[in-house]
Design a protein around this motif. Structure first.
Motif, PDB file in Angstrom:
ATOM      1  N   ALA A 134      52.570  24.162  52.577  1.00  0.00           N
ATOM      2  CA  ALA A 134      51.735  23.125  51.967  1.00  0.00           C
ATOM      3  C   ALA A 134      51.363  22.032  52.963  1.00  0.00           C
ATOM      4  O   ALA A 134      50.374  21.320  52.769  1.00  0.00           O
ATOM      5  CB  ALA A 134      52.463  22.516  50.767  1.00  0.00           C
ATOM      6  N   MET A 135      52.143  21.870  54.026  1.00  0.00           N
ATOM      7  CA  MET A 135      51.888  20.817  55.012  1.00  0.00           C
ATOM      8  C   MET A 135      50.836  21.228  56.043  1.00  0.00           C
ATOM      9  O   MET A 135      50.177  20.368  56.626  1.00  0.00           O
ATOM     10  CB  MET A 135      53.187  20.437  55.712  1.00  0.00           C
ATOM     11  N   ALA A 136      50.717  22.522  56.288  1.00  0.00           N
ATOM     12  CA  ALA A 136      49.693  23.035  57.205  1.00  0.00           C
ATOM     13  C   ALA A 136      48.974  24.177  56.491  1.00  0.00           C
ATOM     14  O   ALA A 136      49.256  25.353  56.719  1.00  0.00           O
ATOM     15  CB  ALA A 136      50.315  23.522  58.509  1.00  0.00           C
ATOM     16  N   PRO A 137      48.051  23.850  55.594  1.00  0.00           N
ATOM     17  CA  PRO A 137      47.388  24.856  54.756  1.00  0.00           C
ATOM     18  C   PRO A 137      46.665  25.920  55.581  1.00  0.00           C
ATOM     19  O   PRO A 137      46.111  25.626  56.645  1.00  0.00           O
ATOM     20  CB  PRO A 137      46.398  24.029  53.926  1.00  0.00           C
ATOM     21  N   LEU A 138      46.659  27.128  55.053  1.00  0.00           N
ATOM     22  CA  LEU A 138      46.039  28.222  55.786  1.00  0.00           C
ATOM     23  C   LEU A 138      44.548  28.023  55.995  1.00  0.00           C
ATOM     24  O   LEU A 138      43.989  28.482  56.995  1.00  0.00           O
ATOM     25  CB  LEU A 138      46.284  29.547  55.056  1.00  0.00           C
ATOM     26  N   ASP A 139      43.866  27.339  55.056  1.00  0.00           N
ATOM     27  CA  ASP A 139      42.427  27.151  55.247  1.00  0.00           C
ATOM     28  C   ASP A 139      42.148  26.299  56.478  1.00  0.00           C
ATOM     29  O   ASP A 139      41.184  26.544  57.217  1.00  0.00           O
ATOM     30  CB  ASP A 139      41.768  26.566  53.996  1.00  0.00           C
ATOM     31  N   SER A 140      43.008  25.302  56.732  1.00  0.00           N
ATOM     32  CA  SER A 140      42.839  24.486  57.931  1.00  0.00           C
ATOM     33  C   SER A 140      43.152  25.292  59.185  1.00  0.00           C
ATOM     34  O   SER A 140      42.450  25.199  60.197  1.00  0.00           O
ATOM     35  CB  SER A 140      43.746  23.249  57.861  1.00  0.00           C
ATOM     36  N   ASN A 141      44.201  26.102  59.124  1.00  0.00           N
ATOM     37  CA  ASN A 141      44.529  26.959  60.258  1.00  0.00           C
ATOM     38  C   ASN A 141      43.423  27.974  60.510  1.00  0.00           C
ATOM     39  O   ASN A 141      43.092  28.267  61.667  1.00  0.00           O
ATOM     40  CB  ASN A 141      45.861  27.664  60.007  1.00  0.00           C
ATOM     41  N   ASP A 142      42.826  28.489  59.437  1.00  0.00           N
ATOM     42  CA  ASP A 142      41.702  29.415  59.587  1.00  0.00           C
ATOM     43  C   ASP A 142      40.527  28.754  60.302  1.00  0.00           C
ATOM     44  O   ASP A 142      39.830  29.392  61.103  1.00  0.00           O
ATOM     45  CB  ASP A 142      41.248  29.922  58.218  1.00  0.00           C
ATOM     46  N   GLN A 143      40.292  27.479  59.999  1.00  0.00           N
ATOM     47  CA  GLN A 143      39.228  26.741  60.674  1.00  0.00           C
ATOM     48  C   GLN A 143      39.506  26.628  62.168  1.00  0.00           C
ATOM     49  O   GLN A 143      38.594  26.752  62.998  1.00  0.00           O
ATOM     50  CB  GLN A 143      39.082  25.351  60.066  1.00  0.00           C
ATOM     51  N   LEU A 144      40.775  26.394  62.511  1.00  0.00           N
ATOM     52  CA  LEU A 144      41.149  26.310  63.924  1.00  0.00           C
ATOM     53  C   LEU A 144      40.939  27.645  64.618  1.00  0.00           C
ATOM     54  O   LEU A 144      40.365  27.707  65.713  1.00  0.00           O
ATOM     55  CB  LEU A 144      42.610  25.865  64.045  1.00  0.00           C
ATOM     56  N   VAL A 145      41.387  28.723  63.991  1.00  0.00           N
ATOM     57  CA  VAL A 145      41.200  30.058  64.554  1.00  0.00           C
ATOM     58  C   VAL A 145      39.712  30.344  64.772  1.00  0.00           C
ATOM     59  O   VAL A 145      39.298  30.824  65.842  1.00  0.00           O
ATOM     60  CB  VAL A 145      41.825  31.123  63.635  1.00  0.00           C
ATOM     61  N   ALA A 146      38.894  30.034  63.771  1.00  0.00           N
ATOM     62  CA  ALA A 146      37.458  30.288  63.869  1.00  0.00           C
ATOM     63  C   ALA A 146      36.820  29.466  64.978  1.00  0.00           C
ATOM     64  O   ALA A 146      35.976  29.966  65.734  1.00  0.00           O
ATOM     65  CB  ALA A 146      36.783  29.985  62.532  1.00  0.00           C
ATOM     66  N   SER A 147      37.225  28.195  65.095  1.00  0.00           N
ATOM     67  CA  SER A 147      36.653  27.341  66.131  1.00  0.00           C
ATOM     68  C   SER A 147      37.019  27.846  67.521  1.00  0.00           C
ATOM     69  O   SER A 147      36.172  27.890  68.424  1.00  0.00           O
ATOM     70  CB  SER A 147      37.154  25.901  65.953  1.00  0.00           C
ATOM     71  N   LEU A 148      38.262  28.254  67.714  1.00  0.00           N
ATOM     72  CA  LEU A 148      38.681  28.789  69.007  1.00  0.00           C
ATOM     73  C   LEU A 148      37.885  30.045  69.353  1.00  0.00           C
ATOM     74  O   LEU A 148      37.397  30.197  70.478  1.00  0.00           O
ATOM     75  CB  LEU A 148      40.174  29.101  68.978  1.00  0.00           C
ATOM     76  N   ARG A 149      37.750  30.940  68.384  1.00  0.00           N
ATOM     77  CA  ARG A 149      37.010  32.174  68.639  1.00  0.00           C
ATOM     78  C   ARG A 149      35.529  31.922  68.867  1.00  0.00           C
ATOM     79  O   ARG A 149      34.899  32.573  69.715  1.00  0.00           O
ATOM     80  CB  ARG A 149      37.231  33.144  67.481  1.00  0.00           C
ATOM     81  N   ASP A 150      34.967  30.959  68.120  1.00  0.00           N
ATOM     82  CA  ASP A 150      33.561  30.619  68.299  1.00  0.00           C
ATOM     83  C   ASP A 150      33.273  30.117  69.716  1.00  0.00           C
ATOM     84  O   ASP A 150      32.142  30.226  70.197  1.00  0.00           O
ATOM     85  CB  ASP A 150      33.128  29.560  67.286  1.00  0.00           C
ATOM     86  N   HIS A 151      34.313  29.535  70.342  1.00  0.00           N
ATOM     87  CA  HIS A 151      34.146  29.015  71.698  1.00  0.00           C
ATOM     88  C   HIS A 151      34.711  29.969  72.747  1.00  0.00           C
ATOM     89  O   HIS A 151      34.998  29.562  73.878  1.00  0.00           O
ATOM     90  CB  HIS A 151      34.802  27.636  71.807  1.00  0.00           C
ATOM     91  N   SER A 152      34.892  31.238  72.348  1.00  0.00           N
ATOM     92  CA  SER A 152      35.220  32.337  73.264  1.00  0.00           C
ATOM     93  C   SER A 152      36.678  32.390  73.702  1.00  0.00           C
ATOM     94  O   SER A 152      37.009  33.062  74.685  1.00  0.00           O
ATOM     95  CB  SER A 152      34.315  32.310  74.516  1.00  0.00           C
ATOM     96  N   ALA A 153      37.568  31.695  73.002  1.00  0.00           N
ATOM     97  CA  ALA A 153      38.994  31.821  73.294  1.00  0.00           C
ATOM     98  C   ALA A 153      39.530  33.129  72.732  1.00  0.00           C
ATOM     99  O   ALA A 153      39.020  33.657  71.745  1.00  0.00           O
ATOM    100  CB  ALA A 153      39.763  30.647  72.693  1.00  0.00           C
ATOM    101  N   GLU A 154      40.577  33.649  73.371  1.00  0.00           N
ATOM    102  CA  GLU A 154      41.285  34.822  72.861  1.00  0.00           C
ATOM    103  C   GLU A 154      42.372  34.333  71.911  1.00  0.00           C
ATOM    104  O   GLU A 154      43.229  33.536  72.305  1.00  0.00           O
ATOM    105  CB  GLU A 154      41.910  35.612  74.010  1.00  0.00           C
ATOM    106  N   VAL A 155      42.339  34.782  70.669  1.00  0.00           N
ATOM    107  CA  VAL A 155      43.239  34.261  69.637  1.00  0.00           C
ATOM    108  C   VAL A 155      44.099  35.372  69.054  1.00  0.00           C
ATOM    109  O   VAL A 155      43.587  36.445  68.705  1.00  0.00           O
ATOM    110  CB  VAL A 155      42.447  33.577  68.506  1.00  0.00           C
ATOM    111  N   THR A 156      45.391  35.106  68.942  1.00  0.00           N
ATOM    112  CA  THR A 156      46.321  35.991  68.249  1.00  0.00           C
ATOM    113  C   THR A 156      46.904  35.220  67.075  1.00  0.00           C
ATOM    114  O   THR A 156      47.568  34.202  67.262  1.00  0.00           O
ATOM    115  CB  THR A 156      47.461  36.445  69.179  1.00  0.00           C
ATOM    116  N   SER A 157      46.624  35.671  65.865  1.00  0.00           N
ATOM    117  CA  SER A 157      47.067  34.968  64.663  1.00  0.00           C
ATOM    118  C   SER A 157      48.183  35.752  63.981  1.00  0.00           C
ATOM    119  O   SER A 157      48.037  36.932  63.678  1.00  0.00           O
ATOM    120  CB  SER A 157      45.890  34.789  63.701  1.00  0.00           C
ATOM    121  N   HIS A 158      49.296  35.062  63.761  1.00  0.00           N
ATOM    122  CA  HIS A 158      50.461  35.662  63.105  1.00  0.00           C
ATOM    123  C   HIS A 158      50.732  34.901  61.812  1.00  0.00           C
ATOM    124  O   HIS A 158      50.713  33.673  61.790  1.00  0.00           O
ATOM    125  CB  HIS A 158      51.680  35.584  64.029  1.00  0.00           C
TER     126      HIS A 158
END
Length: 204
Positions: free
Chosen positions: A152-176
């Motif tokens: 509840a303190m770090a909601p998945l929707d916010s983490n999803d936004q971070l993952v998407a932003s990193l990928r949109d800027h060409s970073a390699e992302v591993t999500s667990h």
């Protein structure tokens, strides 16, 4: 910036350990040793006090960040990393940030805002730290993220936004993802350890 430093093997990555709210530089030493036993460990203390609890940047309420302070404190951390790298002879060494909660969020901000300083990060219980990060080219940046499905303190929707932003800027992302809450899990540590080992020889 107050910090602790422990020297390690020159062939191992330097781990920048960033504690969560209310933590201290000692908090993630065990995690750092588990991830990379031979690494040098650089662990600063969060410069912001929230009712006596150290943090990396101010927040306006639970989960509501002071974005101007995020940017300012990210710059402060970047300056510290540069100074510490010169002081301890780490300039040409591989640097990987390891952060939990608020520490993961400032590491995410450092990755998004200052790729000249940080190209690799392992984030536990992270959120999107900025509403609209600049359109920087993050090709060559690698980020591992471990988040709980019931956090509840770090909601998945916010983490999803971070993952998407990193990928949109060409970073390699591993999500667990794990079924728990706001925590670092054993399976998350094992996944991060494997992620770190895969690129052991690569230096950005």
């Amino acid at each position: 910036m107050d910090h602790k430093y422990v020297e390690g093997d020159a062939d191992a990555p330097v781990l920048l350990l960033l504690h969560g709210t209310g933590g201290s530089p000692d908090d993630l030493f065990g995690l750092g040793r588990e991830l990379s036993p031979k690494s040098a460990l650089l662990a600063p203390a969060g410069p912001v006090s929230e009712h006596g609890a150290p943090r990396w940047f101010r927040r306006l309420a639970e989960g509501v960040f002071d974005y101007e302070d995020v940017v300012a404190r990210t710059g402060q951390l970047a300056d510290f990393v540069g100074m510490a790298s010169e002081t301890y002879g780490l300039t040409d060494r591989r640097l990987v940030a390891v952060g939990f909660s608020n520490g993961a969020n400032i590491a995410a901000a450092l990755t998004l805002l200052r790729p000249d300083v940080l190209r690799e990060a392992a984030l536990f219980a992270s959120m999107m730290p900025l509403p609209a990060p600049p359109a920087l080219d993050l090709a060559g940046t690698r980020v591992f993220l471990s988040n709980g499905e019931r956090d509840a303190m770090a909601p998945l929707d916010s983490n999803d936004q971070l993952v998407a932003s990193l990928r949109d800027h060409s970073a390699e992302v591993t999500s667990h993802r794990h079924p728990g809450g706001h925590q670092i899990t054993l399976d998350g540590v094992e996944a991060a350890k494997a992620w770190l080992a895969r690129e052991w020889q690569q230096v950005f």
